[in-house]
Design a protein around this motif. Structure first.
Motif, PDB file in Angstrom:
ATOM      1  N   THR A  28     -10.268  -9.629  -0.123  1.00 36.10           N
ATOM      2  CA  THR A  28      -9.264  -8.770  -0.759  1.00 36.10           C
ATOM      3  C   THR A  28      -9.774  -7.336  -0.793  1.00 36.10           C
ATOM      4  O   THR A  28      -9.068  -6.391  -0.411  1.00 36.10           O
ATOM      5  N   ALA A  32      -8.521  -4.129   1.660  1.00 39.29           N
ATOM      6  CA  ALA A  32      -8.030  -2.900   1.042  1.00 39.29           C
ATOM      7  C   ALA A  32      -8.831  -1.698   1.534  1.00 39.29           C
ATOM      8  O   ALA A  32      -8.273  -0.655   1.869  1.00 39.29           O
ATOM      9  N   SER A 318       4.317  -9.367  -4.189  1.00 41.40           N
ATOM     10  CA  SER A 318       3.240  -8.401  -4.059  1.00 41.40           C
ATOM     11  C   SER A 318       2.983  -7.799  -5.442  1.00 41.40           C
ATOM     12  O   SER A 318       3.839  -7.847  -6.322  1.00 41.40           O
ATOM     13  N   SER A 319       1.808  -7.243  -5.633  1.00 45.36           N
ATOM     14  CA  SER A 319       1.489  -6.591  -6.911  1.00 45.36           C
ATOM     15  C   SER A 319       2.567  -5.588  -7.296  1.00 45.36           C
ATOM     16  O   SER A 319       2.917  -5.443  -8.459  1.00 45.36           O
ATOM     17  N   TYR A 320       3.108  -4.902  -6.279  1.00 42.71           N
ATOM     18  CA  TYR A 320       4.095  -3.849  -6.543  1.00 42.71           C
ATOM     19  C   TYR A 320       5.383  -4.407  -7.170  1.00 42.71           C
ATOM     20  O   TYR A 320       6.145  -3.674  -7.797  1.00 42.71           O
ATOM     21  N   SER A 345      -6.529  -8.935  -6.740  1.00 42.71           N
ATOM     22  CA  SER A 345      -5.613  -8.330  -5.775  1.00 42.71           C
ATOM     23  C   SER A 345      -4.909  -7.109  -6.358  1.00 42.71           C
ATOM     24  O   SER A 345      -4.720  -6.109  -5.676  1.00 42.71           O
ATOM     25  N   CYS A 346      -4.516  -7.167  -7.651  1.00 41.26           N
ATOM     26  CA  CYS A 346      -3.830  -6.009  -8.231  1.00 41.26           C
ATOM     27  C   CYS A 346      -4.790  -4.830  -8.387  1.00 41.26           C
ATOM     28  O   CYS A 346      -4.425  -3.679  -8.165  1.00 41.26           O
ATOM     29  N   ARG A 349      -5.071  -3.290  -5.034  1.00 44.38           N
ATOM     30  CA  ARG A 349      -3.830  -2.589  -4.672  1.00 44.38           C
ATOM     31  C   ARG A 349      -3.726  -1.286  -5.470  1.00 44.38           C
ATOM     32  O   ARG A 349      -3.258  -0.279  -4.977  1.00 44.38           O
ATOM     33  N   TYR A 350      -4.175  -1.353  -6.737  1.00 46.01           N
ATOM     34  CA  TYR A 350      -4.086  -0.165  -7.598  1.00 46.01           C
ATOM     35  C   TYR A 350      -5.006   0.931  -7.066  1.00 46.01           C
ATOM     36  O   TYR A 350      -4.628   2.097  -6.987  1.00 46.01           O
ATOM     37  N   ARG A 353      -3.917   2.305  -3.152  1.00 45.18           N
ATOM     38  CA  ARG A 353      -2.477   2.385  -2.883  1.00 45.18           C
ATOM     39  C   ARG A 353      -2.195   3.096  -1.564  1.00 45.18           C
ATOM     40  O   ARG A 353      -2.890   4.020  -1.207  1.00 45.18           O
TER      41      ARG A 353
END
Lengths: 353, 330
Positions: A28, A32, A318-320, A345-346, A349-350, A353
C-alpha cells in the motif's frame, strides 16, 4: 523486455476495467510512493485490502491492552503504530496520557532486557502481525524459555492471509487479481496462494516493493488475467512469483516449523469484517502461561458511525468515497483503522493524494 | 564526579560545577565578567532565536547534544541571512549525570561555537531529579546585513530548489543508536555559516533558506510552498542520499523525505543563478554533495503544493509529516 515496455503496456491497456487488490501494508505504502496509479491506464484500478495488521485489529483487542496497561506492576510494550489505533473509548496513547503504563519498543527483544531488569514487573507485549512477523515472536518465546523469563506475556492479534482473501472472494468483493504480499511470501512461499488461485480462478502475483518490481508484478497480473482461460485449460498455475530474489515456492521452512511449534490456528475477528474461521494464530495450550488472554477479544465498535473502513478494507469503495475521509478523519485524528497506521490505505491516500 | 541535587543548590557545589566545566570550556571576556546579564556591542537589524535540545542518546556518532545545541540555533539565525554573533545556553541537568560526560558536551559546544564564530555570553545551570539526562536551551543573536531579505514567503515561480547535501543522516544516526544498530552512518550536525555567507557575499539573489530539520525535506518544503503559495516539484531521482541511509530506511520502512537533518539546508534561488549558487555551496564546508532537486511554478488556486516526480514517471503529492516521526531527535 525493458521496464519502459511494461509501463507502456500498462499505460495503453484498453480492455475491460479490472480491479487488482494488494493485501500488504508495505505494498500500500510502496504503491502510493511510486505514483504508479497515475501512470497506468485508468481502466486498471488498484485497491487496498486488509493488509495492515494494526488496522485490522478489533477495538476489543485495544481495550484489553489498555486494561492490562492500567493493572498494577504491569507495562504494555508494543510497536509505535499500535499506540494510535482507537479502542472503544481511547487509544493506547491516550490511555498513556492518563497514567497507563505503555512503552514503545523497536523490537520485541527489547522486552527481554526490560523483563530481566525488573523481575517483579510484568511486561505484556502487544503482538500484532501477519505471517511475516509471527516468526519474530517465536524468537522472543525461544529466548524467554532459554533464559527462564517468566514475567513476559503476549497479547496476540496474529493473523494469516489466505482465509481473509477467501472471505473477500466469498463476500462480494469484486477483485480480478491479487498482488500477493511479498514479505509474507518470503516466510510462507508462493505456494501459500496456489490453492486460492485455483479455487477462485483469480490470478495472484507475488512481487516486491520497488517501483520496478511493482510494475513487473502488475504487468504480470494483467497478463495472467488476460490469458486466464488459456492458462486454466492448459492446467497452468494462476499464481506466479515475480519476486524470485527472495521468495521461493516453499518459503522459509525453519520459520514455518517454529510458528507451528508455538502457535495454532483459530477464529479471529477482523476490524469491520467480523469473525473469519482459522484466520488467527494463538499460542498453543502448552504455552498458555505466556498468553495474556488473547482469545475471544471479539468486540469491535465503530468510533464513528459513518466510518466506512470495512468497505475500504474489502476494496468495495475507495477512501475518497468515505464521507469522513480528509474531513474529520485525518492521520492526526483517525476515526477508523485505515487512517491509523502509515500502512493503512486511507493514511496513504491522504498523504499521497 | 557524579552530579547531585547539591550542584543545583546555588551554593558552593554549583560554583564548582560552573567553574570546573562551563567557565573553562566557554572562556571569553563577556562570560568571564560573571554578571547577571551580558552586555554586548551591536546595532542594526537583529535576528533572535531560541531552541531547546532534548536528544537521546546524548552522544551519537558524529556529535553530541552540545554540538547540536550550537548548530541548531546558529543555523536558525543563518536561515534569515543573519551573521550569528552571540549565544546563551541554559543547561538542565538530571542528577546522576557524570561530570566527564558534561565536560565532553561543554567542550563540543565550545568548539562548535568557535567554528560558527559565535560567543557564548550568558548561561544558566539547573539540576533536577532524574537519571543522568541533559537538556540544553540555547538562544542566539545575529545581525542581518542591509539589503538582505530572506523569508519563507519569498519563493517565486521560476526559482529552483537546491539541497546542500544528503538527506536524513542525523535522524538515521539517532534511530540507529537507539536500536543498537552498528553502521557507518554519522550525524551531519554542522553550522552552515560558510555556505550561507558564500551565497550572500557573491551576489546570489537568495529568496529563501531553510534548514532541513525535524519533519525532513518534505515537511520543510510543504510548509514553504504554503507560505509562498507556489508549487514545488521535486525529482525523486535527484534527491541526495547516502547509500547506507537509503538501505537503513528501506529496512525499517522509513521515508528519507521525512527524516531530519541537523546540518543541511535548502536554498531557493532564481533559475539563472542555480549553477553559480550550487558551485558556491559545493565549495563551502559541508556542502560538497549539494544538488538541484526541484523547480518552482505558480501555485494552484492560491495555495501551495509539494509534488514529487517518481522514478517511473508518476506524481506523488506530499504533505507535512503526520504525527510523530521519531520522538526526540534534537
Amino acid at each position: 523486455m525493458e521496464l519502459q515496455t511494461y509501463i507502456e503496456y500498462l499505460k495503453n491497456y484498453d480492455g475491460p476495467e479490472v480491479t487488482f487488490m494488494e493485501v500488504c501494508g508495505s505494498h500500500t505504502a510502496a504503491i502510493a510512493k511510486s505514483g504508479i496509479a497515475r501512470v497506468i491506464s485508468p481502466k486498471i484500478h488498484l485497491v487496498s485490502g486488509p493488509g495492515c495488521p494494526v488496522c485490522v485489529s478489533p477495538s476489543g483487542y485495544v481495550d484489553r491492552l489498555i486494561a492490562l496497561a492500567k493493572e498494577p506492576e504491569t507495562t504494555v510494550c508494543t510497536f509505535g503504530d499500535l499506540l494510535r489505533i482507537p479502542g472503544t473509548e481511547y487509544s493506547l496513547n491516550e490511555a498513556k496520557g492518563q497514567g497507563a503504563s505503555v512503552e514503545m519498543v523497536y523490537s520485541p527483544m527489547d522486552v527481554i532486557a526490560l523483563a530481566k531488569e525488573h523481575p517483579d514487573h510484568t511486561y505484556v507485549f502487544g503482538a500484532v502481525g501477519f505471517e511475516t512477523t509471527v516468526p519474530v515472536y517465536t524468537v522472543l518465546l525461544d529466548e524467554m524459555l532459554r533464559e527462564h523469563i517468566t514475567n513476559i506475556r503476549l497479547l496476540t492479534a496474529l493473523k494469516v492471509m489466505p482465509p481473509v482473501i477467501g472471505w473477500l472472494c466469498d463476500n462480494g468483493a469484486h477483485i480480478d487479481g491479487f498482488i500477493a504480499p511479498g514479505h509474507v511470501s518470503v516466510i510462507t512461499g508462493s505456494k501459500h496462494f496456489e490453492a486460492l488461485s485455483r479455487q477462485y480462478g483469480i490470478p495472484f502475483a507475488v512481487t516486491g516493493f520497488s517501483p520496478k518490481e511493482l510494475v513487473l508484478g502488475i504487468y504480470g497480473l494483467l497478463r495472467m488475467w488476460e490469458q486466464k482461460e488459456e492458462l486454466r485449460q492448459q492446467g497452468d498455475s494462476l499464481t506466479k512469483n515475480f519476486y524470485p530474489s527472495v521468495v521461493t515456492t516453499e518459503g522459509n521452512t525453519i520459520a514455518q516449523a517454529k510458528v507451528e511449534q508455538y502457535f495454532e490456528p483459530g477464529p479471529a475477528v477482523w476490524r469491520g469484517m467480523g469473525e473469519i474461521a482459522d484466520s488467527g494464530l494463538y499460542l498453543r495450550p502448552e504455552y498458555a502461561a505466556y498468553d495474556a488472554g488473547s482469545r475471544g477479544l471479539d468486540e469491535d465498535h465503530k468510533i464513528n458511525k459513518a466510518c466506512r473502513c470495512d468497505q475500504v478494507l474489502m476494496g468495495k469503495i475507495s477512501s475518497y468515497d468515505c464521507p469522513l475521509f480528509g474531513k474529520v478523519c485525518t492521520p492526526l485524528s483517525p476515526q477508523g483503522a485505515c487512517m491509523v497506521s502509515s500502512e493503512g490505505s486511507c493514511y496513504q491516500r491522504y498523504l499521497n493524494r | 564526579m557524579i552530579i547531585t541535587m547539591a550542584h543545583g543548590s546555588g551554593g558552593a557545589a554549583t560554583s564548582e560545577l560552573i567553574d570546573e566545566i562551563f567557565a573553562k570550556a566557554f572562556d571569553n571576556d563577556v562570560l568571564n565578567e560573571m554578571e547577571d546579564s551580558a552586555v554586548v556591542p551591536g546595532s542594526g537589524r537583529i535576528a533572535v532565536t531560541t531552541d531547546s535540545f532534548v536528544v537521546t542518546p546524548l552522544e551519537y556518532p558524529g556529535g553530541n547534544i552540545g554540538r547540536l545545541a550550537v548548530c541548531g540555533t546558529v543555523n536558525d539565525l543563518l536561515m534569515r541571512g543573519a551573521t550569528p554573533k552571540y549565544l546563551t545556553c541554559g543547561y538542565i541537568i538530571q542528577e546522576g549525570t557524570d561530570s566527564e560526560l558534561l565536560k565532553r558536551v561543554a567542550t563540543a559546544m565550545a568548539e562548535t561555537a568557535a567554528e560558527a564564530g559565535v560567543k557564548i555570553v550568558a548561561g544558566d545551570t539547573k539540576v533536577i531529579e532524574g537519571n543522568g539526562g541533559i537538556m540544553i536551551n540555547t538562544a542566539g543573536v545575529g545581525f542581518v546585513p542591509d539589503g538582505v531579505d530572506i523569508s519563507a514567503t519569498k519563493i517565486a515561480p521560476g526559482d529552483v530548489i537546491l539541497v546542500s547535501g544528503n538527506l536524513g543522516d542525523h535522524h538515521a544516526t539517532i534511530l540507529g543508536s537507539r536500536m543498537n544498530i552498528t553502521n557507518s552512518i554519522e550525524s551531519d550536525n554542522a553550522p552552515l555559516n560558510e555556505m550561507v555567507m558564500a551565497l550572500l557575499d557573491n551576489g546570489i539573489d537568495v529568496h529563501c533558506l531553510r534548514d532541513v530539520t525535524r519533519g525532513g525535506l518534505a515537511t520543510v518544503l510543504k510548509e514553504l510552498s504554503d507560505s509562498s503559495k507556489v508549487t514545488i516539484t521535486l525529482e525523486e531521482e535527484s534527491l541526495p542520499l547516502n547509500p547506507a541511509v537509503r538501505d537503513f530506511c528501506g529496512l525499517l520502512g522509513l521515508d528519507p523525505l521525512y527524516m531530519g537533518n541537523e546540518g543541511k539546508m535548502i536554498a531557493a534561488v532564481p533559475k539563472d543563478q542555480a549553477e553559480a549558487a550550487l558551485a558556491l555551496i559545493r565549495k563551502a564546508k559541508y556542502g560538497e554533495a549539494a544538488v538541484l532537486v526541484g523547480e518552482v511554478t505558480e501555485g494552484v488556486d492560491g495555495h501551495g503544493d509539494l509534488l514529487v516526480r517518481t522514478a517511473i514517471g508518476g506524481i506523488r503529492q506530499l504533505d507535512v509529516l503526520q504525527g510523530e516521526g521519531l520522538p526526540r531527535i534534537c
